[in-house]
Design an enzyme around this catalytic site. Sequence first.
Site, PDB file in Angstrom:
ATOM      1  N   ASP A 173     -12.779   2.505   4.646  1.00 55.77           N
ATOM      2  CA  ASP A 173     -11.597   2.162   5.150  1.00 55.77           C
ATOM      3  C   ASP A 173     -11.873   1.485   7.007  1.00 55.77           C
ATOM      4  OD1 ASP A 173      -9.724   3.440   3.764  1.00 55.77           O
ATOM      5  OD2 ASP A 173      -9.717   5.078   4.259  1.00 55.77           O
ATOM      6  N   TRP A 217      -6.029   1.670  -6.706  1.00 55.57           N
ATOM      7  CA  TRP A 217      -6.496   3.369  -7.731  1.00 55.57           C
ATOM      8  C   TRP A 217      -6.992   4.052  -6.325  1.00 55.57           C
ATOM      9  CZ3 TRP A 217      -4.764   4.259 -12.730  1.00 55.57           C
ATOM     10  CH2 TRP A 217      -5.188   5.251 -13.346  1.00 55.57           C
ATOM     11  N   ASP A 218      -6.794   4.651  -6.095  1.00 58.16           N
ATOM     12  CA  ASP A 218      -6.378   5.634  -4.918  1.00 58.16           C
ATOM     13  C   ASP A 218      -7.371   6.843  -4.952  1.00 58.16           C
ATOM     14  OD1 ASP A 218      -8.061   6.387  -2.457  1.00 58.16           O
ATOM     15  OD2 ASP A 218      -6.377   5.266  -1.160  1.00 58.16           O
ATOM     16  N   ARG A 222      -5.703  16.886   2.836  1.00 58.73           N
ATOM     17  CA  ARG A 222      -4.157  15.440   2.771  1.00 58.73           C
ATOM     18  C   ARG A 222      -3.153  16.122   2.021  1.00 58.73           C
ATOM     19  NH1 ARG A 222      -3.712   9.031   1.932  1.00 58.73           N
ATOM     20  NH2 ARG A 222      -3.568   8.757   3.963  1.00 58.73           N
ATOM     21  N   ASP A 280       0.815  -1.027  -0.098  1.00 57.09           N
ATOM     22  CA  ASP A 280      -0.165  -0.066  -0.048  1.00 57.09           C
ATOM     23  C   ASP A 280       0.830   1.049   0.032  1.00 57.09           C
ATOM     24  OD1 ASP A 280      -2.517   1.494   0.892  1.00 57.09           O
ATOM     25  OD2 ASP A 280      -2.874  -0.030   0.905  1.00 57.09           O
ATOM     26  N   ASP A 281       0.704   2.381   0.110  1.00 50.49           N
ATOM     27  CA  ASP A 281       1.297   3.703   0.828  1.00 50.49           C
ATOM     28  C   ASP A 281       2.647   3.389   1.013  1.00 50.49           C
ATOM     29  OD1 ASP A 281       1.691   5.917   0.361  1.00 50.49           O
ATOM     30  OD2 ASP A 281      -0.708   6.916   1.694  1.00 50.49           O
ATOM     31  N   CYS A 311     -10.889   2.680  -5.183  1.00 46.24           N
ATOM     32  CA  CYS A 311     -10.343   3.519  -4.182  1.00 46.24           C
ATOM     33  C   CYS A 311     -10.434   4.765  -3.388  1.00 46.24           C
ATOM     34  CB  CYS A 311      -9.405   2.777  -2.455  1.00 46.24           C
ATOM     35  SG  CYS A 311      -9.023   2.350  -1.465  1.00 46.24           S
TER      36      CYS A 311
HETATM   37  C1  GLA Z   1      -6.420   5.363   1.770  1.00 52.80           C
HETATM   38  C2  GLA Z   1      -7.473   4.554   1.511  1.00 52.80           C
HETATM   39  C3  GLA Z   1      -6.565   3.192   2.443  1.00 52.80           C
HETATM   40  C4  GLA Z   1      -4.969   3.705   2.646  1.00 52.80           C
HETATM   41  C5  GLA Z   1      -4.557   4.847   2.339  1.00 52.80           C
HETATM   42  C6  GLA Z   1      -3.497   4.930   2.101  1.00 52.80           C
HETATM   43  O1  GLA Z   1      -6.905   6.267   3.362  1.00 52.80           O
HETATM   44  O2  GLA Z   1      -8.567   4.298   1.910  1.00 52.80           O
HETATM   45  O3  GLA Z   1      -6.858   1.849   2.500  1.00 52.80           O
HETATM   46  O4  GLA Z   1      -4.746   2.779   1.434  1.00 52.80           O
HETATM   47  O5  GLA Z   1      -5.005   6.069   1.294  1.00 52.80           O
HETATM   48  O6  GLA Z   1      -2.572   6.725   2.360  1.00 52.80           O
END
Ligand code: GLA
Length: 721
Positions: free
Chosen positions: A541, A473-474, A439, A362-363, A519
């Site tokens: 989340d 893909w957020d 953010r 993830d991030d 996402c």
């Molecule tokens: C969003 C997503 C989370 C995670 C964070 C990462 O909040 O919904 O699942 O991927 O970003 O910064």
Amino acid sequence: MGVLFDEKSKTFHLRAKGVSYIFNILDGGHLAHLYYGKSITEDFPDLFRPSNRAAFNAPSFENYSFSLDLIMREYPTYGGGDLRSPAFAAEKDGVNFCDLRYMEHKIYQGKRKLEGLPCLYAKDSDVDTLELTLFDDLLNLKVVLSYCVFKNYPVISRSVKVINEGESVILKNVMSASVGFDHMDFRLMQLHGSWARERFVEISPLKHGLLSIDSRRGASSHALNPFMALASPDCGENCGEVYAFSFIYSGNFSMQVEVDEYDTTRVNVGINPFNFSWKLDKGGVFQSPEVVFCYSDEGFGNMSRTFHDLYNNHLIRGKYKKSPRPVLLNSWEAVYFNFNEERLYSLAKSAAEIGAEIFVLDDGWFGERNDDRTSLVDWYVNTQKIRGGLNPLISKINALGLKFGIWVEPEMVSPKSRLYEEHPDWCLHIEGRNRTTARSQLILDFSREDVCEYIYNTIRKLLSEHNIEYVKWDMNRNFSEIGSVKYAQGEVPHRYILGLYGVLERLVSEFPNVLFESCSGGGGRFDAGMLYYMPQTWTSDNTDAISRLKIHYGTSMVYPPSSMGSHFSACPNHQTGRVTPVKTRFNVAITGNFGLEFDPANLKEDEKEVLKAGIKKYKEIRHLLQYGDLYRLKNPFVDNAGAFMFVSKEKDEFFVSFTNILTEANSPLKRLKLSGLVPGYVYKNVDNHEIMSGSLLMNYGLKIPHFSGDFASYTWHFRKI
Ligand code: GLA
């Protein structure tokens, strides 16, 4: 089935499975809506009722009781006496007025694609389409209403295309559909929410006046989902009539319900007209997104099963359509931003040990990303954290038997980034105004072709140079300063979505083996538009099992369980602080598209064994859970429990997941009545071999064990013998 037209009475009768939709052409060429509901056997019943009421805006003294304001209209325009909310408005030389009248129509088998937009697809034999052209002869403007009539579903989908053959006009409102009902005897169901509590079910009576369920946020949003249903007052999970509307679109939308002075209900669905304006020059074409009308006379449960099958069979595409969705472990809640190569490898190793199939990083893996304040758009690996680069890490993870997936947020730019320094005008902004950095990030201007091209190439490079088989893909913020150096403000939100869809279309076609999950801060863009490109969405989340009972209940109103990302996570839960048993967390997580989001190494040995065995079993029955028919047996918004049942299409197998919420001392004995089985079939419990008939299971039900402790959860799995 299909589309019928009677030349004499100028009546159209659209027959989808079990559904009739009837309207006609009035003498002056306006369209009058007549009926929508359960199938009527007569082909062309005489349903038009001239009004016997005096109209305050009748067009002539001779016919004082006729006014467009007094009839149900098929596609109401602004101008000409109908003073309710219009579905269409166009402005020329500062005058907002449009008078659309019947011009021609054609009926054909099959369904056309909507250029540049997500839409339902079907074989020619499954759908008949009516394209009806309306014309304003002063503006020289054509408006084509499309109705796609599904033969195997109680579904009609609609969209609108505007073709300008005259001088430039400004489109102020282009709804995808409008429909009328000659009463207001409905309850309105909508899905509202916020971050970490998406798609809560809300049901309220209709009132006179205008209600708009909508978004102005640039995304379909956490706050209100692009879905609503009008239900008969007696409607429940298994009974009553429902008229549901689901919009295949991911941006600003509006679902308007207006009840007028004569209790007539009008529904308009489309792109939000708020601050929308679109210059259409001579020869220009504007295509609206598609809206799905779904009818059920067996309550919300049947409505949802229709949507699930429709979206699984006619919306979701690609390799993962109807195929088992892999169990993934996502690194976010396990390590957040704090990792290095070794930490990731050990996490992947424990994921593999308990049965995960994909490891998702993830991030935090790129640029200088050690928190959420920098580096968006620097889509190259952070070699401080992953010293050897991505490829060696991916190879090691692949060697564990896991596929590798990655998180990206391609629509954003951090102010602290090279790209922003070089191209400060590449983000949405308004000259002279502050740029809101929610953010710590700005939104890239996806209405611009050059920005889209840059992002497409960047993500393409990432996917081409690495063995990445899954992408999350957020999109983690909403619009604020809506402006582009290229386009007028009123065009930007829709052009943004078109740009995004264009990039996604290219990427998903070029990388057909990659599983894409969308996402937006969890489920902030969980809509049918996104599902066309990405077959699953991160539902929320909030991974807390008890919260998820409600989130899954609401989300499953429209979206199939296979599309609802749902992860088992740590205890106490990171969002709610709640402590729940391993079994409960597992039993709830498998009611969506199951995955993991924690470090399995932190589990006690006995818990690990429970989870490992659970995952093994889940893999054996995941087809049933992901693609079976869903029955919601308990409503966590009103009951002290949630229960979901999945029945195979052949009705020869089913699985039930029941979770109690708070326990009571000395509580009464409880039973759980099942649904969707064949009364005469005999079923055997796979685990304890108990034998029960379908009728016993549906009428007496399962005996729920006595609870000890809060949040107790049970499952049952039966097969027909
Ligand atoms: C969003 C997503 C989370 C995670 C964070 C990462 O909040 O919904 O699942 O991927 O970003 O910064």
